[in-house]
Enzyme design. Structure first.
Site, short mmCIF file in Angstrom:
data_model
loop_
_atom_site.label_atom_id
_atom_site.label_comp_id
_atom_site.label_asym_id
_atom_site.label_seq_id
_atom_site.Cartn_x
_atom_site.Cartn_y
_atom_site.Cartn_z
N HIS A 1 3.06 2.49 -1.35
CA HIS A 1 3.32 1.61 -2.48
C HIS A 1 2.22 1.87 -3.50
O HIS A 1 1.34 2.70 -3.27
CB HIS A 1 3.40 0.14 -2.07
CG HIS A 1 2.14 -0.43 -1.48
ND1 HIS A 1 1.52 0.11 -0.37
CD2 HIS A 1 1.37 -1.49 -1.86
CE1 HIS A 1 0.44 -0.60 -0.09
NE2 HIS A 1 0.32 -1.57 -0.98
N HIS B 1 -0.10 -0.28 -5.04
CA HIS B 1 -1.29 -1.12 -5.23
C HIS B 1 -2.50 -0.19 -5.33
O HIS B 1 -2.55 0.86 -4.69
CB HIS B 1 -1.45 -2.11 -4.06
CG HIS B 1 -0.43 -3.22 -4.11
ND1 HIS B 1 -0.09 -3.97 -3.00
CD2 HIS B 1 0.31 -3.69 -5.15
CE1 HIS B 1 0.83 -4.87 -3.37
NE2 HIS B 1 1.08 -4.72 -4.65
N ASP C 1 -5.45 0.08 -4.22
CA ASP C 1 -6.24 0.59 -3.08
C ASP C 1 -5.53 1.73 -2.34
O ASP C 1 -6.09 2.31 -1.42
CB ASP C 1 -6.62 -0.55 -2.11
CG ASP C 1 -5.43 -1.31 -1.55
OD1 ASP C 1 -4.47 -1.56 -2.30
OD2 ASP C 1 -5.46 -1.66 -0.35
N HIS C 2 -4.31 2.07 -2.78
CA HIS C 2 -3.56 3.16 -2.13
C HIS C 2 -3.34 4.36 -3.05
O HIS C 2 -2.86 5.40 -2.60
CB HIS C 2 -2.21 2.65 -1.62
CG HIS C 2 -2.36 1.61 -0.55
ND1 HIS C 2 -2.10 1.86 0.77
CD2 HIS C 2 -2.80 0.32 -0.61
CE1 HIS C 2 -2.35 0.77 1.49
NE2 HIS C 2 -2.79 -0.18 0.67
N HIS D 1 6.44 -6.35 1.48
CA HIS D 1 5.05 -6.49 1.06
C HIS D 1 4.97 -7.12 -0.33
O HIS D 1 4.95 -6.42 -1.34
CB HIS D 1 4.38 -5.11 1.07
CG HIS D 1 2.93 -5.14 0.67
ND1 HIS D 1 2.02 -6.05 1.18
CD2 HIS D 1 2.23 -4.36 -0.18
CE1 HIS D 1 0.83 -5.83 0.64
NE2 HIS D 1 0.93 -4.81 -0.20
N ASP E 1 1.32 -1.14 4.01
CA ASP E 1 1.01 -2.57 3.93
C ASP E 1 2.29 -3.37 4.11
O ASP E 1 3.33 -3.00 3.58
CB ASP E 1 0.46 -2.92 2.54
CG ASP E 1 -0.96 -2.43 2.33
OD1 ASP E 1 -1.43 -1.62 3.13
OD2 ASP E 1 -1.57 -2.88 1.34
N HIS F 1 -6.48 -0.77 7.90
CA HIS F 1 -6.37 -1.61 6.71
C HIS F 1 -6.92 -3.01 7.00
O HIS F 1 -6.22 -4.02 6.92
CB HIS F 1 -4.89 -1.67 6.27
CG HIS F 1 -4.67 -2.17 4.86
ND1 HIS F 1 -4.54 -3.50 4.57
CD2 HIS F 1 -4.57 -1.52 3.68
CE1 HIS F 1 -4.34 -3.65 3.27
NE2 HIS F 1 -4.37 -2.46 2.70
ZN LIG Z 1 -3.55 -2.15 0.75
ZN LIG Z 2 -0.70 -3.50 -0.88
#
Ligand SMILES: [Zn+2]
Ligand SMILES: [Zn+2]
Length: 315
Positions: free
Chosen positions: A61, A63, A65-66, A138, A210, A268
């Site tokens: 996805h 977000h 942090d990815h 998510h 996630d 994670h």
């Molecule tokens: Zn994450």
């Molecule tokens: Zn996420």
């Protein structure tokens, strides 16, 4: 046929001193794929010996942090003079994200970058295996998990038995190996099962990305050799896990238990947990016996299941 995973980042949301944000390298017989590419992933690749010649990056996805690390990684690939295409895969929105990333850099990458948008249920066909994205719940994001599913392998061919049956080495051996019966010059018909072992299942590795524990993940991970599931929180934050669309370690273990996987690796983790995430492991172990909490740099080999083999047995 080697298959291993290398955890390049195991922290949720933001990096800590000990953990980088999310990325996992899958290395299969010298071929490398990345799953997610959080900020700083390229340094983790250098640190843990992951090749920059990799051909594919799968996003669970978008977000931050990815994904934030992909810009720096592509820029480095450009500086290295890369010419071979890089294939990016992810849910809808990937094309738009990459356009923005390119705009941020102010120039084109200098090598072909394909942004392939996927829906759950699609299949990425590869030599010897395929990748199947599945839907993960998510926080309203179009999040995907990925199952890497190897093809069934031919049974083991026994040349000593072939010779003992007087079958000349050559094309007939190949036909037998593929399971076809053959007729020899003297009229004897040889059934493949007499000298080829049973076909051997390939391996299955599933990465949740996630999200909340879900039936889709259980289905994708049914009988998997390895399930990598997020475990952002522990029991005491169960309400927060629901609120933020994440899973607790115990919930991840329940998915593993329902799916009947061989091994579960948790990753994670919220920054509040200590380096070894021991309390999360303890909570997961109460539900499922084969649990490992990932740390940055951890390498997990995925062996073939041990199979007792009887030539000539029922297939
Ligand atoms: Zn994450
Ligand atoms: Zn996420």
């Amino acid at each position: 046929m080697s298959l291993s995973l290398r955890f390049l980042g195991t922290s949720a949301s933001r990096p800590t001193v000990e953990r980088n944000v999310t990325s996992i390298a899958i290395v299969r017989e010298g071929e490398t794929l990345l799953v997610d590419c959080g900020e700083g992933t390229q340094r983790q690749m250098m640190r843990y010996g992951i090749s920059f010649t990799l051909g594919d990056i799968l996003f669970t996805h978008y977000h931050t942090d990815h994904v934030l690390g992909v810009i720096g990684l592509l820029r480095t690939m450009q500086l290295q003079g890369r010419t071979t295409p890089l294939r990016l895969w992810g849910a809808r929105g990937l094309g738009r994200f990459m356009q923005r990333a390119e705009a941020l850099c102010g120039e084109r990458w200098g090598f072909p970058v394909e942004a392939n948008e996927l829906d759950p249920g699609a299949t990425i066909a590869r030599t010897g295996y395929e990748i199947r994205p599945f839907a993960v719940d998510h926080r309203g994001a179009r999040a995907l998990g990925y199952a890497l599913v190897e093809q069934t392998r031919l049974g083991r061919f026994h040349p000593d038995l072939a010779r003992a049956h007087g079958i000349p080495e050559g094309p007939l051996w190949g036909r037998l190996h593929r399971g076809e019966p053959i007729t020899l010059d003297d009229g004897r018909v040889i059934d493949a099962a007499t000298l080829v072992g049973p076909s051997r299942p390939g391996r299955r590795v599933v990465i949740s990305g996630d999200g909340r524990p879900g039936d889709e993940t259980v289905a994708a991970a049914a009988g998997a050799d390895l399930l990598v599931h997020e475990a952002t929180f522990g029991d005491e934050e169960a309400a927060r896990a629901i609120e933020t669309g994440h899973s607790t370690a115990r919930e991840a273990a329940t998915v593993a238990e329902r799916a009947g996987v061989r091994r579960l690796v948790l990753t994670h983790f919220s920054a509040r947990y200590t380096r070894d995430a021991a309390e999360l492991e303890t909570q997961a172990l109460e539900v499922f016996p084969h649990v490992t909490c990932a740390r940055d740099g951890l390498e997990i080999e995925v062996p073939f299941p041990v199979q007792t083999e009887e030539v000539g047995a029922e297939r």
